[in-house]
Design a protein around this motif. Sequence first.
Motif, short mmCIF file in Angstrom:
data_model
loop_
_atom_site.label_atom_id
_atom_site.label_comp_id
_atom_site.label_asym_id
_atom_site.label_seq_id
_atom_site.Cartn_x
_atom_site.Cartn_y
_atom_site.Cartn_z
N LEU A 61 40.59 108.66 19.82
CA LEU A 61 40.59 108.33 21.26
C LEU A 61 39.46 107.45 21.68
O LEU A 61 39.48 106.37 22.36
CB LEU A 61 40.78 109.32 22.08
CG LEU A 61 40.77 109.32 23.69
CD1 LEU A 61 42.02 108.60 24.14
CD2 LEU A 61 40.60 110.63 24.50
N MET A 62 38.13 107.77 21.42
CA MET A 62 36.94 106.91 21.54
C MET A 62 37.06 105.50 20.83
O MET A 62 36.72 104.72 21.49
CB MET A 62 35.77 107.59 20.95
CG MET A 62 35.52 108.93 21.65
SD MET A 62 35.17 108.73 23.43
CE MET A 62 36.67 109.11 24.46
N LEU A 78 39.01 99.07 25.08
CA LEU A 78 38.95 98.92 26.61
C LEU A 78 37.76 98.36 27.01
O LEU A 78 37.79 97.38 27.70
CB LEU A 78 39.29 100.11 27.33
CG LEU A 78 40.57 100.78 27.18
CD1 LEU A 78 40.71 102.32 27.74
CD2 LEU A 78 41.89 99.95 27.48
N ALA A 79 36.77 98.89 26.41
CA ALA A 79 35.34 98.08 26.84
C ALA A 79 35.10 96.59 26.39
O ALA A 79 34.78 95.74 27.02
CB ALA A 79 34.07 98.94 26.20
N VAL A 127 38.85 103.65 23.32
CA VAL A 127 37.87 103.42 24.49
C VAL A 127 37.20 102.30 24.44
O VAL A 127 36.92 101.45 25.25
CB VAL A 127 37.34 104.74 25.04
CG1 VAL A 127 36.18 104.44 26.13
CG2 VAL A 127 38.20 105.68 25.76
N TRP A 128 36.65 102.13 23.09
CA TRP A 128 35.73 101.08 22.73
C TRP A 128 36.74 99.60 23.06
O TRP A 128 36.08 98.54 23.32
CB TRP A 128 35.19 101.22 21.38
CG TRP A 128 33.93 101.96 21.25
CD1 TRP A 128 33.94 103.05 20.61
CD2 TRP A 128 32.65 101.48 21.70
NE1 TRP A 128 32.39 103.72 20.84
CE2 TRP A 128 31.89 102.59 21.53
CE3 TRP A 128 31.97 100.49 22.54
CZ2 TRP A 128 30.39 102.73 21.81
CZ3 TRP A 128 30.99 100.51 22.92
CH2 TRP A 128 29.95 101.51 22.40
N SER A 188 37.21 94.52 28.61
CA SER A 188 36.68 94.73 30.02
C SER A 188 35.61 93.66 30.10
O SER A 188 35.19 92.95 31.36
CB SER A 188 36.05 95.95 30.41
OG SER A 188 34.64 96.02 29.71
N ILE A 244 42.84 99.11 19.94
CA ILE A 244 43.97 99.97 20.74
C ILE A 244 45.08 99.82 19.89
O ILE A 244 45.59 100.95 19.78
CB ILE A 244 44.10 99.42 22.38
CG1 ILE A 244 42.89 99.54 23.20
CG2 ILE A 244 45.38 99.78 23.05
CD1 ILE A 244 42.83 98.51 24.27
#
Length: 139
Positions: A49-50, A56-57, A53-54, A60, A20
Amino acid sequence: MKIKSKTITYGFIAAGTMNIGGVLIFSRFFTNSTIPEFDPVVLSSFGLLMILVWGLAYLSVAKDFAKAKWLIAVFSIERFIYGFVWTKWLMNNDLSAVYAEDTMAGIFYTIYGANDWLFFLIFSYVFSRLMLKKNESNN
């Protein structure tokens, strides 16, 4: 060598933060046109952007990674692919041309794949550890 679960949690947090933060800083919040210029397929604005997102994964599952064994395998495969693509890119492109156009983009291209290889190893270790733990509990 056995790494503590708390240390692994920090590893997932580091992976997410690097994805990020790295994308946002080096792409200047998606305004740096040099990064997608030199690899318009993998590092397009959508690709960046992806990557975010990774990140963020990874965040998580940081605290509950043991419950996501197969997702960790996916993370390992994903990091292998990005590391491989980066290595191939380095072999076929001139990194100094990126630096000549934009230093931030040059730094990004210098480190992003090394980061992917590092976390490929970490995620592979975590997945292996979780698989071994399952096998030990079945015996």
